[in-house]
Design an enzyme around this catalytic site. Sequence first.
Site, short mmCIF file in Angstrom:
data_model
loop_
_atom_site.label_atom_id
_atom_site.label_comp_id
_atom_site.label_asym_id
_atom_site.label_seq_id
_atom_site.Cartn_x
_atom_site.Cartn_y
_atom_site.Cartn_z
N ASP A 23 49.73 20.29 30.63
CA ASP A 23 49.92 21.74 30.56
C ASP A 23 51.39 21.94 30.21
O ASP A 23 52.27 21.73 31.05
CB ASP A 23 49.59 22.36 31.93
CG ASP A 23 49.93 23.85 32.00
OD1 ASP A 23 50.34 24.43 30.97
OD2 ASP A 23 49.79 24.43 33.09
N ASP A 212 45.31 34.95 33.98
CA ASP A 212 46.41 34.00 34.13
C ASP A 212 47.74 34.74 34.26
O ASP A 212 48.29 35.22 33.27
CB ASP A 212 46.40 33.06 32.90
CG ASP A 212 47.51 32.00 32.96
OD1 ASP A 212 48.38 32.07 33.85
OD2 ASP A 212 47.48 31.10 32.10
#
Length: 619
Positions: A23, A212
């Site tokens: 990520d 998110d």
Amino acid sequence: MAKISINIATGSLQQAEMIVGIDLGTTNSLIAIIHPESKQAVALQEHDSSSLVPSVIYFDELQNAIVGDVAKQYLETSPQNTIFSAKRLMGKSYQDVQQNEDFFSYKIIDDNTESLVKVQVGNKFYSPIELSSFILKELKNRAEHILKTPVTKAVITVPAYFNDAQRQATRDAGKLAGLDVLRIINEPTAASLAYGIGTTVQEAEQTIAVYDLGGGTFDMSILKINHGIFEVLSTNGNTYLGGDDFDKSIIDYWLAQHNITATTFKEDKQLSQGLRLRAEEAKKHLSNADNYQTNYQNFSLSINKETFEKLIQPLIDKTLACCANAVKDANISINEIDTIVMVGGSTRVPLVNKCVSNFFGKTVNNSVNPDEVVALGAAIQADILAGNNKNFLLLDITPLSLGIETMGGLMDVLIPRNSKIPSKVARQYTTQKDGQGSMRISVYQGERDLVKDNRKLAEFNLTNIPGMPAGLPKVEVSFMVNADGILKVKAQELRSGVEQTIEVKPQYGLTDEEVEKMLMDSITHAKDDIATRALVEAQTEGEQLLSTTEKFITKHAAQLTKEELTATAQAMQALQLSLTMNDKNLIQTKTEELNNISKPYAERIMDNAISQAMKGKSV
Ligand code: AMP
């Protein structure tokens, strides 16, 4: 999914192909793998340290790049040499970042407004790709240190709205860091995978909303998952909204309480840094408690949960407005959403969970660590690529149409927006001039009918086309968008086989706001565009008729009567004049008139030629 620290030097791990999930975040980055024994996705961390590596790079006097927690300490003391949020610069031109220039405390270079941005540190220049590669290299080194095995293959996540340029830039950063990037996947897709959604082909169709909220950005994505196939239905968000704004609202509250002016706060670097740290601490504390109190310098700093929630309510409302837009763009109603997945550190705030849950009318999924959920999903995808789950496919859509320029500057769309990828489309074109030896292929992205209103991605020449009369060569242009969303364009002249291929590395990228603006523009200008397209098509047809008539007359003048020649000359002149007048109807009338005049003698001459040929003579 438990977070464990792995320190294994077992043979089994070394023999297996190690593909990691990464990520690469705006604020923090991390790396995850599937544990070889437990088969669970785990974030890698060294002993007691955090799995999160701040995405910050500090360049020391010798220009050595230092990444992570150590670099973060230089943000205040050495802002010119400390780079944060490099992800915001990926695939961007100076023009793209200009409006947010104040956000960056380091130097962004403006050499040519259309080229990609560079960051200047001392007398050196770094591209965002190089900067990201430093972060990836640090992650790779950490992983190798922990796993005691070389790490060369990775799956890296990107926001769903990242365009071709940004995906390509991320891939290049991986390459530069010594990683073979097997796949670029969307962050919301990864987050869903981490919740076990879409990991089997037997699963029924589901619609997922991924909320998110990180430190500096908010992303909302709606995905459809059908038998293991992921499709992004829509994305929305705000690239400058996140937990940092929660901190700011606490700071403003304290400044007002203690009569500290904004100027004092700005100029007193120690005070501003001190308050910032305590505001973040207060916010985190209030995720599990009702009151926060501390003493700093001469100030007693306190805030209770109720006040904090009042302060951040407008910010949460902003995110909910984005959710509403995303639902609308996905063409669904809120109650069609089956599951809500929470991602990002700021979703630890209880009020965020409550508001999102109220908005969708459902309990949210927040059991997986929101900082790690994306990396864990990337590790699951890596495992699939390693061959451990073959019945699995990831599918995304193209955010904007892709096409080439044709006659008159028109956009000919090969892959319409919202097409599923991977995707391949081919179409045939031909030459306009006799003996034309090359053909220019200009690739564009956008929704407007004229290429000048869209964004040019690439251009190349197909050369060495053998000399043939106009219209005879068959040039097939094919567009292939691979699973990463990267476009490959091939042009091939089918009669001779000559071909040319280009991988599109766009010169500069688009922000999600720009994508939105391009879509809005296409709607606003739809009527004008249709009219312009009709005019350009009429002009092109008129020009072609003039050119073929001229050639025909030159070749067959002897077989035409004087009247025919005069009438043709007059009609050609009238058509020529009409072409300068931007009047589609007039051009069409004049084209038809010339056609009506030339058709009878053209047929007559062709018939003669055929009967001559039948008598054994050549045409
Ligand atoms: P991310 O960008 O996903 O790493 O999210 C980082 C953001 O999450 C920062 O603004 C943090 O302050 C925030 N955050 C981390 N832990 C908590 C917590 N326990 N409560 C509230 N916010 C948090």
